[in-house]
Design an enzyme around this catalytic site. Structure first.
Site, PDB file in Angstrom:
ATOM      1  N   THR A 213      19.703   5.895  12.914  1.00 40.21           N
ATOM      2  CA  THR A 213      20.403   5.231  14.027  1.00 40.21           C
ATOM      3  C   THR A 213      21.399   6.191  14.674  1.00 40.21           C
ATOM      4  O   THR A 213      21.443   6.331  15.907  1.00 40.21           O
ATOM      5  CB  THR A 213      21.111   3.948  13.542  1.00 40.21           C
ATOM      6  OG1 THR A 213      20.189   3.181  12.775  1.00 40.21           O
ATOM      7  CG2 THR A 213      21.619   3.133  14.703  1.00 40.21           C
TER       8      THR A 213
ATOM      9  N   LYS B 138      16.926 -11.397  13.005  1.00 44.93           N
ATOM     10  CA  LYS B 138      18.190 -10.925  12.424  1.00 44.93           C
ATOM     11  C   LYS B 138      18.665 -11.953  11.420  1.00 44.93           C
ATOM     12  O   LYS B 138      18.337 -13.145  11.549  1.00 44.93           O
ATOM     13  CB  LYS B 138      19.251 -10.787  13.532  1.00 44.93           C
ATOM     14  CG  LYS B 138      20.393  -9.876  13.165  1.00 44.93           C
ATOM     15  CD  LYS B 138      20.051  -8.435  13.459  1.00 44.93           C
ATOM     16  CE  LYS B 138      21.076  -7.471  12.928  1.00 44.93           C
ATOM     17  NZ  LYS B 138      20.812  -6.102  13.433  1.00 44.93           N
TER      18      LYS B 138
ATOM     19  N   SER C 284      12.561   2.383  10.784  1.00 52.15           N
ATOM     20  CA  SER C 284      12.110   1.298   9.889  1.00 52.15           C
ATOM     21  C   SER C 284      10.625   1.036  10.123  1.00 52.15           C
ATOM     22  O   SER C 284       9.862   0.803   9.181  1.00 52.15           O
ATOM     23  CB  SER C 284      12.886   0.013  10.163  1.00 52.15           C
ATOM     24  OG  SER C 284      14.155   0.045   9.560  1.00 52.15           O
TER      25      SER C 284
ATOM     26  N   GLY D 139      18.959  -3.222   6.772  1.00 51.58           N
ATOM     27  CA  GLY D 139      20.420  -3.256   6.710  1.00 51.58           C
ATOM     28  C   GLY D 139      21.067  -3.441   8.066  1.00 51.58           C
ATOM     29  O   GLY D 139      20.422  -3.377   9.113  1.00 51.58           O
ATOM     30  N   ASP D 140      22.349  -3.692   8.045  1.00 48.30           N
ATOM     31  CA  ASP D 140      23.222  -3.739   9.224  1.00 48.30           C
ATOM     32  C   ASP D 140      24.642  -3.664   8.650  1.00 48.30           C
ATOM     33  O   ASP D 140      24.817  -3.158   7.522  1.00 48.30           O
ATOM     34  CB  ASP D 140      22.991  -5.028  10.034  1.00 48.30           C
ATOM     35  CG  ASP D 140      23.616  -4.981  11.426  1.00 48.30           C
ATOM     36  OD1 ASP D 140      23.026  -4.373  12.328  1.00 48.30           O
ATOM     37  OD2 ASP D 140      24.726  -5.536  11.614  1.00 48.30           O
TER      38      ASP D 140
ATOM     39  N   GLN E 207      17.462  -7.637  19.547  1.00 38.48           N
ATOM     40  CA  GLN E 207      16.460  -6.949  18.723  1.00 38.48           C
ATOM     41  C   GLN E 207      15.050  -7.076  19.327  1.00 38.48           C
ATOM     42  O   GLN E 207      14.240  -6.150  19.220  1.00 38.48           O
ATOM     43  CB  GLN E 207      16.484  -7.534  17.301  1.00 38.48           C
ATOM     44  CG  GLN E 207      15.864  -6.641  16.251  1.00 38.48           C
ATOM     45  CD  GLN E 207      16.810  -5.572  15.734  1.00 38.48           C
ATOM     46  OE1 GLN E 207      17.969  -5.846  15.465  1.00 38.48           O
ATOM     47  NE2 GLN E 207      16.333  -4.361  15.597  1.00 38.48           N
TER      48      GLN E 207
HETATM   49  P1  NDP Z   1      28.480  -0.230   8.282  1.00 38.34           P
HETATM   50  O1  NDP Z   1      28.783  -1.467   7.540  1.00 38.34           O
HETATM   51  O2  NDP Z   1      27.910   0.934   7.584  1.00 38.34           O
HETATM   52  O3  NDP Z   1      29.781   0.270   9.061  1.00 38.34           O
HETATM   53  C1  NDP Z   1      30.445  -0.567   9.953  1.00 38.34           C
HETATM   54  C2  NDP Z   1      31.652   0.177  10.487  1.00 38.34           C
HETATM   55  O4  NDP Z   1      32.200  -0.566  11.576  1.00 38.34           O
HETATM   56  C3  NDP Z   1      32.764   0.313   9.478  1.00 38.34           C
HETATM   57  O5  NDP Z   1      33.519   1.454   9.755  1.00 38.34           O
HETATM   58  C4  NDP Z   1      33.574  -0.952   9.725  1.00 38.34           C
HETATM   59  O6  NDP Z   1      34.924  -0.884   9.309  1.00 38.34           O
HETATM   60  C5  NDP Z   1      33.494  -1.046  11.235  1.00 38.34           C
HETATM   61  N1  NDP Z   1      33.643  -2.447  11.652  1.00 38.34           N
HETATM   62  C6  NDP Z   1      32.889  -3.491  11.264  1.00 38.34           C
HETATM   63  N2  NDP Z   1      33.338  -4.629  11.790  1.00 38.34           N
HETATM   64  C7  NDP Z   1      34.408  -4.283  12.540  1.00 38.34           C
HETATM   65  C8  NDP Z   1      35.309  -5.013  13.324  1.00 38.34           C
HETATM   66  N3  NDP Z   1      35.195  -6.341  13.467  1.00 38.34           N
HETATM   67  N4  NDP Z   1      36.304  -4.328  13.965  1.00 38.34           N
HETATM   68  C9  NDP Z   1      36.432  -2.991  13.819  1.00 38.34           C
HETATM   69  N5  NDP Z   1      35.589  -2.243  13.062  1.00 38.34           N
HETATM   70  C10 NDP Z   1      34.609  -2.880  12.436  1.00 38.34           C
HETATM   71  O7  NDP Z   1      27.517  -0.706   9.480  1.00 38.34           O
HETATM   72  P2  NDP Z   1      26.553   0.164  10.392  1.00 38.34           P
HETATM   73  O8  NDP Z   1      27.121   1.511  10.617  1.00 38.34           O
HETATM   74  O9  NDP Z   1      25.189   0.035   9.862  1.00 38.34           O
HETATM   75  O10 NDP Z   1      26.591  -0.664  11.759  1.00 38.34           O
HETATM   76  C11 NDP Z   1      27.499  -0.373  12.810  1.00 38.34           C
HETATM   77  C12 NDP Z   1      26.972  -0.964  14.108  1.00 38.34           C
HETATM   78  O11 NDP Z   1      25.688  -0.397  14.407  1.00 38.34           O
HETATM   79  C13 NDP Z   1      26.745  -2.482  14.120  1.00 38.34           C
HETATM   80  O12 NDP Z   1      27.003  -2.974  15.406  1.00 38.34           O
HETATM   81  C14 NDP Z   1      25.248  -2.604  13.816  1.00 38.34           C
HETATM   82  O13 NDP Z   1      24.734  -3.824  14.307  1.00 38.34           O
HETATM   83  C15 NDP Z   1      24.723  -1.427  14.607  1.00 38.34           C
HETATM   84  N6  NDP Z   1      23.408  -0.926  14.240  1.00 38.34           N
HETATM   85  C16 NDP Z   1      23.137  -0.537  12.956  1.00 38.34           C
HETATM   86  C17 NDP Z   1      21.894  -0.031  12.637  1.00 38.34           C
HETATM   87  C18 NDP Z   1      21.569   0.494  11.272  1.00 38.34           C
HETATM   88  O14 NDP Z   1      20.467   1.032  11.101  1.00 38.34           O
HETATM   89  N7  NDP Z   1      22.458   0.417  10.302  1.00 38.34           N
HETATM   90  C19 NDP Z   1      20.817   0.041  13.635  1.00 38.34           C
HETATM   91  C20 NDP Z   1      21.234  -0.315  14.962  1.00 38.34           C
HETATM   92  C21 NDP Z   1      22.474  -0.792  15.219  1.00 38.34           C
HETATM   93  P3  NDP Z   1      35.365  -1.558   7.913  1.00 38.34           P
HETATM   94  O15 NDP Z   1      34.866  -0.626   6.853  1.00 38.34           O
HETATM   95  O16 NDP Z   1      36.849  -1.640   8.016  1.00 38.34           O
HETATM   96  O17 NDP Z   1      34.716  -2.905   7.874  1.00 38.34           O
HETATM   97  O1  2IT Z   2      20.382  -3.517  14.783  1.00 35.85           O
HETATM   98  C1  2IT Z   2      19.420  -2.899  14.263  1.00 35.85           C
HETATM   99  O2  2IT Z   2      18.509  -2.426  14.945  1.00 35.85           O
HETATM  100  C2  2IT Z   2      19.408  -2.714  12.808  1.00 35.85           C
HETATM  101  N1  2IT Z   2      20.357  -3.137  12.151  1.00 35.85           N
HETATM  102  C3  2IT Z   2      18.235  -2.056  12.135  1.00 35.85           C
HETATM  103  C4  2IT Z   2      17.126  -3.035  11.946  1.00 35.85           C
HETATM  104  C5  2IT Z   2      15.945  -2.529  11.145  1.00 35.85           C
HETATM  105  O3  2IT Z   2      15.069  -3.380  10.924  1.00 35.85           O
HETATM  106  O4  2IT Z   2      15.881  -1.377  10.755  1.00 35.85           O
END
Ligand code: NDP
Ligand code: 2IT
Length: 444
Positions: free
Chosen positions: A209, A126, A377, A165-166, A111
């Site tokens: 994202t 984080k 954000s 969120g994440d 990050q």
């Molecule tokens: P969500 O919780 O909305 O979705 C996560 C998705 O990934 C779900 O489909 C979930 O499946 C799947 N998943 C989670 N863990 C695993 C695992 N161990 N093996 C297989 N599938 C898995 O999260 P986000 O979409 O927000 O985040 C997804 C990724 O993007 C993460 O790596 C996060 O760090 C990254 N990210 C998110 C940002 C954001 O703004 N939200 C910004 C930048 C990066 P299930 O429903 O079965 O758990």
């Molecule tokens: O991994 C990431 O960049 C995030 N989950 C978003 C972080 C944020 O502060 O919007």
């Protein structure tokens, strides 16, 4: 790897025993940054990288909460305040049973570089918990979020540390945590991002994202006179990032044929159009069901495992860390994939990244390609401070501009003759801004 890089990584590994994911993230950065420091006297003899791998502060706390049966539960809460050289700590909260210190330190470390790339004044942090939100009622989620925030509220603030969120933390959880912060502190302030639109949130933050990742991939494709139009796209995950990556890729004329969750993937050769995506959004965000239900609804294939066996032009890993390994990378390339852009954080294993780079595939590391989320954000924080709201179009055009600038920074530091090494470019560009600030601010 040269001996000095090996020695550096070894020292970090000894100091942080068992933190596999954190060491993985540090090694990837060290491989680019140590040679860069060796060539630039300005960054020498100040222990810059040594200081950067040490979080400024790590908070670990007990989170007790009561479930619907009246039973007491206890989870562990964390906030890793990694680096504040260029702004208040900023980064998401993850609620997932796999959460531990190593995972949150890898995410916090990434990050720092990501936030630096956005051009906005945000440090890196984080946090999260090993709490499992699956199959919990809204009331249980609220109880947990309130208990988590009771402790976290002592350490965060709009000018100190601004979580978001994440995985496992979306609009519902941000709402419960914001409400509790406001109650404890008696302050209505931009202490969290990803807020609801009628209480301080920003338009486009939910989309940012996934959209940003597609914008970044679009920038990479343009260098080769390519575009999303007519391309077949495979996306992993079906959460926030995957959903909006799917929406934008489809809008740009691509056909998205796969989505997944932790149980497996669906393959829909006809393409996941806007109507089907609406179904996915309801399934995942409201019903909180499984992606396998899509296969029943639309009479297509559901299989266990990851979707990288499906032939595609563009792969967007948007689920979690280390979900795309060397075997997957080889399969993708042999099936004709030309572009891999990470929506998730560190989804590609180091040997798979090396393979993509050797094959001269357009490969974008998450710290560059998924930075649109945290960048927006940052735009939410600006709007909160100014007490104004920008329109969808205004925020989206700022997001596009930021992704374009990140792409240019990667090109600036990552161009080697006819090939752009985006991993190297992102690491060095992210490092320079933080390192310069640390040099200016003395030994702190
Ligand atoms: P969500 O919780 O909305 O979705 C996560 C998705 O990934 C779900 O489909 C979930 O499946 C799947 N998943 C989670 N863990 C695993 C695992 N161990 N093996 C297989 N599938 C898995 O999260 P986000 O979409 O927000 O985040 C997804 C990724 O993007 C993460 O790596 C996060 O760090 C990254 N990210 C998110 C940002 C954001 O703004 N939200 C910004 C930048 C990066 P299930 O429903 O079965 O758990
Ligand atoms: O991994 C990431 O960049 C995030 N989950 C978003 C972080 C944020 O502060 O919007």
């Amino acid at each position: 790897m040269t001996q000095n890089i090996k020695d550096f990584v070894k020292k970090v590994a000894i100091k942080n025993p068992g933190e596999v994911e954190f060491i993985q993230a540090v090694q990837e950065v060290a491989e680019n940054i140590i040679p860069f420091i060796d060539k630039n006297e300005k960054y020498q003899n100040k222990m810059l990288l040594e200081r950067m791998v040490e979080p400024e502060r790590v908070l670990i706390f007990r989170v007790p909460w009561v479930d619907d049966r009246g039973e007491t539960n206890v989870n562990r809460g964390y906030r890793v305040e990694f680096n504040s050289a260029i702004g208040p700590y900023k980064g998401g909260l993850r609620f997932h049973p796999s959460v531990n210190l190593s995972i949150l330190k890898f995410l916090g470390f990434e990050q720092v570089f990501k936030n630096s790339l956005t051009t906005l004044p945000m440090g890196g942090g984080k946090g999260g918990s090993d709490f499992n939100p699956k199959a919990k009622s809204d009331n249980e989620i609220m109880n947990f979020c309130q208990s988590f925030m009771l402790e976290l509220s002592k350490h965060i603030g709009p000018n100190t540390d601004v979580p978001a969120g994440d995985i496992g933390v979306g609009a519902r959880e941000i709402g419960y945590m914001f409400g509790q912060y406001k109650r404890i502190r008696n302050e209505f302030t931009g202490v969290l991002t990803g807020k609801g639109i009628n209480w301080g949130g920003s338009l486009i933050r939910p989309e940012a994202t996934g959209y940003g990742n597609v914008y970044f991939a679009q920038n990479m494709l343009e260098v080769h006179q390519e575009s999303f139009s007519g391309k077949t796209v495979v996306i992993s995950g079906s959460g926030n990032v995957a959903q909006y990556a799917c929406e934008k890729a489809t809008e740009l004329g691509a056909k998205v044929v796969a989505l997944s969750d932790s149980s497996g993937y669906i393959y829909d050769p006809a393409g996941i159009d806007s109507q089907k995506l609406k179904y996915v959004m309801h399934l995942k965000n409201v019903k909180r069901g499984r992606i396998s239900e899509y296969a029943k609804e639309y009479n297509c294939v559901f299989k266990k495992g990851t979707p990288w066996v499906i032939a595609c032009d563009i792969a967007l890993p948007c689920a979690t860390q280390n979900e795309l390994n060397l075997d997957d990378a080889q399969t993708l390339v042999s099936n004709g994939c030309i572009c891999v852009s990470e929506g998730a954080n560190m989804p590609t294993t180091p040997d798979a990244i090396e393979f993509f780079i050797n094959e001269k595939i357009l490969f974008a590391p998450g710290k560059a390609s998924n930075a649109g989320g945290v960048a927006t954000s940052g735009l939410e924080m600006s709007q909160n401070s100014l007490r104004i709201n920008w329109t969808r179009e205004e925020v989206d055009s700022k997001l596009k501009e930021i992704m374009k600038n990140i792409h240019s920074s990667c090109v600036r530091y990552g161009k080697d003759k006819d090939f752009i090494n985006y991993v190297k470019g992102a690491n060095i560009a992210g490092f320079v801004k933080v390192a310069d600030a640390m040099l200016d601010q003395g030994i702190v």
